[in-house]
Motif scaffolding. Structure first.
Motif, PDB file in Angstrom:
ATOM      1  N   GLU A 243     -11.954  -0.568   1.643  1.00  0.00           N
ATOM      2  CA  GLU A 243     -10.953   0.272   2.309  1.00  0.00           C
ATOM      3  C   GLU A 243     -10.131   1.138   1.355  1.00  0.00           C
ATOM      4  O   GLU A 243      -9.598   2.162   1.760  1.00  0.00           O
ATOM      5  CB  GLU A 243     -10.000  -0.607   3.130  1.00  0.00           C
ATOM      6  CG  GLU A 243     -10.675  -1.363   4.255  1.00  0.00           C
ATOM      7  CD  GLU A 243      -9.685  -2.212   5.050  1.00  0.00           C
ATOM      8  OE1 GLU A 243      -8.453  -2.020   4.873  1.00  0.00           O
ATOM      9  OE2 GLU A 243     -10.141  -3.077   5.826  1.00  0.00           O
ATOM     10  N   GLN A 244     -10.038   0.712   0.090  1.00  0.00           N
ATOM     11  CA  GLN A 244      -9.159   1.420  -0.852  1.00  0.00           C
ATOM     12  C   GLN A 244      -9.875   1.689  -2.166  1.00  0.00           C
ATOM     13  O   GLN A 244      -9.322   1.504  -3.249  1.00  0.00           O
ATOM     14  CB  GLN A 244      -7.879   0.593  -1.101  1.00  0.00           C
ATOM     15  CG  GLN A 244      -7.098   0.221   0.129  1.00  0.00           C
ATOM     16  CD  GLN A 244      -6.531   1.440   0.850  1.00  0.00           C
ATOM     17  OE1 GLN A 244      -6.229   2.461   0.226  1.00  0.00           O
ATOM     18  NE2 GLN A 244      -6.385   1.345   2.169  1.00  0.00           N
TER      19      GLN A 244
ATOM     20  N   THR B 215     -15.156   7.856  -0.458  1.00  0.00           N
ATOM     21  CA  THR B 215     -14.107   8.305  -1.374  1.00  0.00           C
ATOM     22  C   THR B 215     -14.479   9.667  -1.931  1.00  0.00           C
ATOM     23  O   THR B 215     -15.507   9.805  -2.613  1.00  0.00           O
ATOM     24  CB  THR B 215     -13.930   7.295  -2.535  1.00  0.00           C
ATOM     25  OG1 THR B 215     -13.552   6.026  -1.993  1.00  0.00           O
ATOM     26  CG2 THR B 215     -12.864   7.767  -3.517  1.00  0.00           C
TER      27      THR B 215
ATOM     28  N   LEU C  53       0.828  -1.211   0.000  1.00  0.00           N
ATOM     29  CA  LEU C  53       0.000   0.000   0.000  1.00  0.00           C
ATOM     30  C   LEU C  53       0.854   1.249   0.000  1.00  0.00           C
ATOM     31  O   LEU C  53       0.538   2.248  -0.658  1.00  0.00           O
ATOM     32  CB  LEU C  53      -0.929  -0.019   1.221  1.00  0.00           C
ATOM     33  CG  LEU C  53      -2.186   0.854   1.180  1.00  0.00           C
ATOM     34  CD1 LEU C  53      -3.039   0.531  -0.021  1.00  0.00           C
ATOM     35  CD2 LEU C  53      -2.981   0.670   2.461  1.00  0.00           C
TER      36      LEU C  53
ATOM     37  N   PRO D 240       1.096   0.658  -4.617  1.00  0.00           N
ATOM     38  CA  PRO D 240      -0.339   0.390  -4.472  1.00  0.00           C
ATOM     39  C   PRO D 240      -1.006  -0.142  -5.733  1.00  0.00           C
ATOM     40  O   PRO D 240      -2.018  -0.850  -5.642  1.00  0.00           O
ATOM     41  CB  PRO D 240      -0.914   1.761  -4.073  1.00  0.00           C
ATOM     42  CG  PRO D 240       0.097   2.757  -4.534  1.00  0.00           C
ATOM     43  CD  PRO D 240       1.426   2.075  -4.392  1.00  0.00           C
TER      44      PRO D 240
END
Length: 457
Positions: free
Chosen positions: A206-207, A247, A159, A163
């Motif tokens: 989460e991403q 986001t 990460l 990433p």
């Protein structure tokens, strides 16, 4: 002498890469044992030492920690040379490696991630590509398990440092899950499937800002998993509750539709060997002489109960990641549309055929000439046009599917889809791929209802 590294049949030639690594090991083996020399190697000696150390790690598991200590002691290039050799082994030799060498390869990969070796991201991607779709053999499932375990174990490092490796892995495992979730009763597969789902959900929840970089094909892959409970919830939020992804700047699924997916993602589901064979077919084989090459390819890669799903990935690869030069386009080399037509005819299951057609037309639905490439939509148009004389059933089937997509793909964003399709048709005419849509609208061989629907659109 039997190879310690590779499984080679008696009639097969030696691998030059393996010979190079073995010879380096043979010449330098005394220097790989303590006490190590304190002399600084010159560039040639450094290269040979890297090869010898790699061969030692792969063939001598009991001495692997000793070999890696020597590598740490001599490294002067951020491990770039060693990682480069690892990539060559992973790309060129993986299928032939003995099982113990595969174990050691994964061990070496983890070591390179820990030291942030230069190019370790490409090494991980190379191994992800070696996971074959539709393959439920023990060896393939083992590699799936090892790679998802590495990704979880090195999550924080990846990460922070690379990433985009995680988005590549997300693409791979979403695609694999479409196969893995259709098979039940296999305990080993059940455990793997849980890990794959956990990884993908973690990424998406989460991403999501990283996931958005995948573009519109993220939606295509998630759509194929909407029947899986964990992804059903994500699909619902994607359509109705975009704020759940926390986001900044993401407020509607249309933002993903508008983002063209990079061609590097489509390479992820084509093994290096498969890519080499496909590019040979599309660059060197003359139209009319392709049958034996296609038969060999099908026997090698597409035979098996679930291997047919590879057609979906190959169609996407041909449309979006293989764009022939003008010289080839004007030659007698087999065109992309003809290869895709053959692939569609190999489909034995309805859901595979439907997903392959979706892969063929997907960029049509959201086409924007400012960001999209006409080469991505050209094969479908030409396949419909050139199938008319002898294979009008193909034209009819594809056109009917496209019109169904226009009406039903995403009813809530139908205006967006219709705008994309209109832009696709207009661009194909403006760029001269076809002179006009009359080639379809005025075709006597097509049903009047189909032509009427096309004319209205």
């Amino acid at each position: 002498m039997a190879s310690k590294l590779l499984k080679i049949a008696p009639f097969e030639a030696e691998s030059q890469l393996e010979v190079t690594l073995r010879q380096a090991f043979g010449e330098l083996e005394p220097k790989l044992r303590p006490p190590f020399s304190l002399a600084i190697p010159n560039p040639h000696e450094y290269s040979q030492l890297n090869k010898a150390i790699l061969y030692g790690i792969l063939t001598e598991p009991g001495f692997a920690k000793t070999h890696i200590k020597l590598l740490h002691a001599i490294v002067t290039d951020g491990y770039a040379l060693f990682v480069g050799f690892l990539v060559k082994v992973a790309a060129d030799l993986y299928d032939k490696l003995v099982d113990s060498a595969k174990d050691q390869l994964i061990w070496a990969v983890k070591e390179m991630v820990d030291v942030v070796g230069v190019g370790f991201d490409g090494l991980l991607v190379c191994l992800l590509r070696q996971i074959a779709g539709g393959d439920f053999s023990d060896g393939n499932l083992w590699l799936c398990f090892e790679m998802v375990t590495v990704l979880f174990g090195k999550w924080d490092c990846l990460l922070e440092k690379q990433p985009l490796v995680l988005t590549s892995a997300l693409y791979v495992f979403l695609r694999l899950l479409a196969d893995h979730c259709r098979v039940s009763g296999n305990e080993r597969l059940e455990a793997l499937r849980r890990l794959e789902i956990e990884f993908c959900v973690k990424m998406l929840r989460e991403q999501f800002h990283l996931c958005m970089r995948m573009g519109r094909d993220l939606v295509r892959l998630l759509q194929d998993l909407a029947h899986v409970p964990e992804f059903r919830a994500i699909w619902k939020d994607l359509l109705l509750n975009p704020n759940e992804f926390r986001t900044n700047g993401f407020y509607d699924i249309a933002q993903l539709y508008s983002t063209r997916t990079s061609s590097r993602y489509f390479l992820l589901r084509i093994t290096p060997e498969m890519e080499a064979q496909l590019r040979f077919l599309l660059v060197h084989v003359k139209f009319g002489s392709q049958k034996r090459y296609q038969a060999w390819f099908a026997k090698k890669f597409l035979l098996g109960p679930e291997r047919g799903t590879l057609v979906i990935d190959i169609v996407r690869f041909i449309c979006c990641a293989h764009h022939p030069s003008n010289e080839i386009l004007q030659s007698d080399i087999i065109p992309r549309w003809a290869v895709i037509g053959w692939l569609l005819k190999t489909c034995r299951k309805n859901y595979v055929e439907a997903n392959a057609k979706l892969a063929l037309f997907y960029d049509w639905l959201f086409f924007d000439e400012k960001v999209d490439n006409i080469m991505n939509i050209e094969p479908a148009m030409l396949l419909m046009v050139f199938s008319i004389p002898q294979y009008v059933d193909m034209t009819h089937s594809l056109l009917d599917f496209l019109l169904l997509l226009a009406d039903n793909y995403d009813v809530g964003h139908n205006h967006f889809v219709m705008r994309g399709l209109s832009s696709a048709f207009n661009t194909l005419v403006q760029k001269g791929v076809v002179h006009s849509m009359d080639v379809l609208i005025s075709c006597d061989a097509l049903s009047p209802l189909l032509k009427e629907r096309l004319g209205k659109m």
